[in-house]
Design a protein around this motif. Sequence first.
Motif, PDB file in Angstrom:
ATOM      1  N   ALA A   1      38.819  69.542  29.860  1.00 57.78           N
ATOM      2  CA  ALA A   1      38.885  70.947  29.599  1.00 57.78           C
ATOM      3  C   ALA A   1      37.952  70.936  28.199  1.00 57.78           C
ATOM      4  N   ARG A   2      37.813  71.884  28.194  1.00 55.94           N
ATOM      5  CA  ARG A   2      36.910  72.702  26.043  1.00 55.94           C
ATOM      6  C   ARG A   2      37.545  73.428  25.661  1.00 55.94           C
TER       7      ARG A   2
ATOM      8  N   ALA B   1      49.213  74.694  27.494  1.00 57.90           N
ATOM      9  CA  ALA B   1      48.216  74.691  28.169  1.00 57.90           C
ATOM     10  C   ALA B   1      47.584  74.203  29.221  1.00 57.90           C
ATOM     11  N   HIS B   2      46.922  73.819  27.723  1.00 63.17           N
ATOM     12  CA  HIS B   2      45.653  71.902  28.274  1.00 63.17           C
ATOM     13  C   HIS B   2      46.922  71.447  29.421  1.00 63.17           C
ATOM     14  N   LEU B   3      47.396  70.766  28.543  1.00 64.21           N
ATOM     15  CA  LEU B   3      48.672  69.792  29.468  1.00 64.21           C
ATOM     16  C   LEU B   3      48.878  69.913  30.525  1.00 64.21           C
ATOM     17  N   MET B   4      49.369  70.895  30.732  1.00 61.96           N
ATOM     18  CA  MET B   4      49.980  71.428  32.053  1.00 61.96           C
ATOM     19  C   MET B   4      48.929  71.256  33.173  1.00 61.96           C
ATOM     20  N   SER B   5      47.880  71.965  33.253  1.00 66.37           N
ATOM     21  CA  SER B   5      46.712  71.817  33.969  1.00 66.37           C
ATOM     22  C   SER B   5      46.368  69.879  33.664  1.00 66.37           C
TER      23      SER B   5
ATOM     24  N   CYS C   1      40.708  64.950  29.736  1.00 64.38           N
ATOM     25  CA  CYS C   1      40.235  65.346  28.662  1.00 64.38           C
ATOM     26  C   CYS C   1      39.932  66.160  28.631  1.00 64.38           C
ATOM     27  N   ILE C   2      40.316  66.565  26.675  1.00 67.23           N
ATOM     28  CA  ILE C   2      40.261  67.679  26.076  1.00 67.23           C
ATOM     29  C   ILE C   2      39.056  67.266  24.898  1.00 67.23           C
TER      30      ILE C   2
ATOM     31  N   THR D   1      57.759  70.387  29.954  1.00 64.49           N
ATOM     32  CA  THR D   1      57.710  68.925  30.000  1.00 64.49           C
ATOM     33  C   THR D   1      56.445  68.831  30.661  1.00 64.49           C
ATOM     34  N   VAL D   2      55.318  68.065  29.636  1.00 64.50           N
ATOM     35  CA  VAL D   2      53.781  67.561  30.115  1.00 64.50           C
ATOM     36  C   VAL D   2      53.816  66.309  29.631  1.00 64.50           C
ATOM     37  N   SER D   3      52.881  65.654  30.388  1.00 61.64           N
ATOM     38  CA  SER D   3      52.420  64.485  29.967  1.00 61.64           C
ATOM     39  C   SER D   3      51.015  64.059  28.528  1.00 61.64           C
ATOM     40  N   THR D   4      51.286  63.872  28.109  1.00 58.09           N
ATOM     41  CA  THR D   4      50.535  63.973  26.532  1.00 58.09           C
ATOM     42  C   THR D   4      48.836  62.448  27.339  1.00 58.09           C
ATOM     43  N   ARG D   5      48.882  62.449  27.909  1.00 55.44           N
ATOM     44  CA  ARG D   5      47.824  61.261  28.722  1.00 55.44           C
ATOM     45  C   ARG D   5      46.495  61.692  29.676  1.00 55.44           C
ATOM     46  N   THR D   6      46.009  62.051  28.474  1.00 61.87           N
ATOM     47  CA  THR D   6      45.116  62.971  27.871  1.00 61.87           C
ATOM     48  C   THR D   6      44.081  62.240  27.021  1.00 61.87           C
ATOM     49  N   PHE D   7      43.324  62.019  27.036  1.00 62.39           N
ATOM     50  CA  PHE D   7      42.148  61.601  26.197  1.00 62.39           C
ATOM     51  C   PHE D   7      41.953  62.995  25.363  1.00 62.39           C
TER      52      PHE D   7
END
Length: 187
Positions: A69-70, A86-90, A94-95, A131-137
Motif C-alpha cells: 500500500a503506497r 484504513a490501510h491496515l483494514m485491507s 507492506c505500507i 480492531t486490526v492486525s498490525t502485522r504489516t511491514f
Amino acid sequence: ALSELEDLLAEFSFETPIDRAAALSAMCTATVRPSLPTAPAFLTSAPESGSGKSYLNSVIVQFAGGEPARASFPLTADEATKSFLAHLMSSPPCIEYDDMVCNFKPHAILNRGLTNDTITDRILSVSRTATVSTRTFIIGSGINVAPERDMNRRVISIKLASVPTNRIGRRFNGDPAALVRASRMKY
C-alpha cells in the motif's frame, strides 16, 4: 545466503556498514513480518534526490510479498489515524511511505501500531470501531528525514551516501527488485 542478499545491494552507496546491515535487516524483517507480533519500521534517507532511496525500498518491499500500500506520510495525528487504520483494514503485506516531506513523526496510532499486535480505533465517518492486525511491514523514504522522539526506538534508519555524479540521470545496471520478485522463495 548472506552473499546472495548482499549482491542485491551492490549498486547502492550506504553511508556506513551499519546502514548496509540495516538494509539487510529490513529484507529479513519484511520476509517474516507476518509471523512477528511486533516489528520496527524502516526509514531510508539520503542527502539528495537521485541517491537510490526509493529504488532501495522497491527491492526491500519485494521481500514482503505482494503489492505494498503506497501512501503519503501523514502530517497530522488525525490524518495518521484515518489513513493508517484504513490501510491496515485491507491487510497489505507492506505500507510504503515514499518521498516523505517530513520526519517520521510519533503519531499515537503509529506508536501503537509498531508496539502492539493489534490496534483498535474509530472507523472514519462511521460510529463504530475496528480492531486490526498490525502485522504489516512499514517502510518510508525521504531526503534528510529521520525518526522523531518516540520513533527513535521504533524505526531503524538506513542512510544512503551522497552520489557524486549525475544524480538526476542515474541508472542502475542491475534490477534487484525484479530478481526478488521473480525468485522471492529463493531469496
